[in-house]
Design a protein around this motif. Structure first.
Motif, mmCIF file in Angstrom:
data_model
loop_
_atom_site.group_PDB
_atom_site.id
_atom_site.type_symbol
_atom_site.label_atom_id
_atom_site.label_comp_id
_atom_site.label_asym_id
_atom_site.label_seq_id
_atom_site.Cartn_x
_atom_site.Cartn_y
_atom_site.Cartn_z
ATOM 1 N N HIS A 1 1.624 -23.106 22.243
ATOM 2 C CA HIS A 1 1.993 -23.877 21.058
ATOM 3 C C HIS A 1 0.737 -24.206 20.241
ATOM 4 O O HIS A 1 -0.391 -23.926 20.669
ATOM 5 C CB HIS A 1 2.696 -25.167 21.473
ATOM 6 N N SER A 2 0.936 -24.828 19.094
ATOM 7 C CA SER A 2 -0.192 -25.169 18.224
ATOM 8 C C SER A 2 -1.167 -26.143 18.876
ATOM 9 O O SER A 2 -2.334 -26.189 18.520
ATOM 10 C CB SER A 2 0.319 -25.748 16.900
ATOM 11 N N ASP A 3 -0.670 -26.927 19.848
ATOM 12 C CA ASP A 3 -1.563 -27.855 20.553
ATOM 13 C C ASP A 3 -2.184 -27.217 21.793
ATOM 14 O O ASP A 3 -2.785 -27.907 22.623
ATOM 15 C CB ASP A 3 -0.819 -29.136 20.935
ATOM 16 N N GLU B 1 -9.288 -15.206 17.647
ATOM 17 C CA GLU B 1 -8.161 -16.129 17.593
ATOM 18 C C GLU B 1 -8.124 -16.997 18.851
ATOM 19 O O GLU B 1 -8.700 -16.638 19.884
ATOM 20 C CB GLU B 1 -6.844 -15.349 17.479
#
Length: 277
Positions: A116-118, A265
């Motif tokens: 996830h983004s976190d 990334e």
């Protein structure tokens, strides 16, 4: 006036010659870099001076790929996600650097699951026998939820497996390490039923499979490929009856402390391969 014309002509000739020299310096030769010069995105040379013995290079359906075959008897495979303070590493490079700080530079490392983004894992994640994130059987959009998805797991004895998620849920496995991702690439010898033979979406991709002899295969492409082609790489070249997609577009791989392919990334879970003592 004649001498001025001659001078002007000489100046023009010098200007043209200089321009041609400058232009030739800008135009590429079309040659690949020499061995040992593989760059950050995997699109340069196929070899490097510090390539591990467990890794080999191949070209499949026109795309270059690295296949690393790990024998559990010779190498210990594990998953890492956070540093000793509990903060996610966030990249393959930082994970390798953190391990090296404690004298544990891996033979090989690559990203190993979606996040996830976190930076929390999307699905199951187990490290050192402790479940950090539970199994995810939800339906949603994206590659992770392109059912069937699956789980890569490492047993306490060091042997590994890849299993479809619902089969894993019913198998009562107590892994030392596990990471869930999706979609499955190969399921019991068959390509994922929802894959097109060669879809138009292409990325540099990486994943994991396990052969019938118990050796596991970590693969990453050096050229963008479709999911269908990547699945056939595991089925027809790596000879893995079960294989799992880790990710695409963010795929990165380290050989020792050297980032052989670096997408630049973030990365969540990271699989590392160490020499056994």
């Amino acid at each position: 006036m004649t001498k001025y014309r001659t001078l002007y002509l000489l100046i023009i000739l010098l200007f043209v010659a200089g321009g041609l020299f400058f232009w030739s310096a800008l135009v590429p030769t079309g040659k690949l870099p020499e061995a040992g010069m593989a760059g950050s995105n995997g699109n340069e040379a196929m070899t490097a001076l510090d390539r591990p013995d467990i890794c080999e290079e191949t070209v499949f359906e026109g795309a270059r790929a690295s296949l690393c075959i790990i024998d559990p008897a010779a190498n210990a495979t594990r998953l890492v996600y956070r540093d000793r303070t509990g903060v996610p590493h966030g990249s393959v490079k930082r994970a390798v650097t953190a391990l090296a700080t404690f004298g544990q530079t891996p033979v090989l490392a690559m990203n190993a699951g979606m996040y996830h983004s976190d930076m929390t894992p999307v699905g199951l994640y187990v490290e050192d026998g402790k479940e950090i994130s539970p199994l995810n059987t939800d339906d949603d959009f994206g590659n992770f939820f392109l059912k069937p998805n699956g789980v890569f797991f490492i047993r306490p004895d060091g042997t590994a497996g890849v299993m479809e998620t619902m089969a894993y849920a019913g198998a009562e496995i107590a892994p030392a390490f596990a990471t869930q991702s999706g979609p499955m690439l190969v399921i019991n010898g068959e390509i994922h039923p929802r894959f097109l033979p060669d879809g138009t979406t292409r990325y540099i991709r990486n994943g994991v499979g396990v052969r019938t002899d118990g050796k596991l295969v970590l693969a990453i492409t050096r050229d963008p490929v479709s999911l269908g082609s990547f699945a056939r790489l595991f089925k027809d070249v790596a000879m893995c009856p079960n294989a799992l997609f880790f990710d695409g577009g963010v795929s990165s791989m380290a050989w020792g402390a050297h980032m052989e392919i670096d997408a630049g990334e973030p990365a969540g879970p990271v699989v590392v391969v160490m020499l056994r003592d």
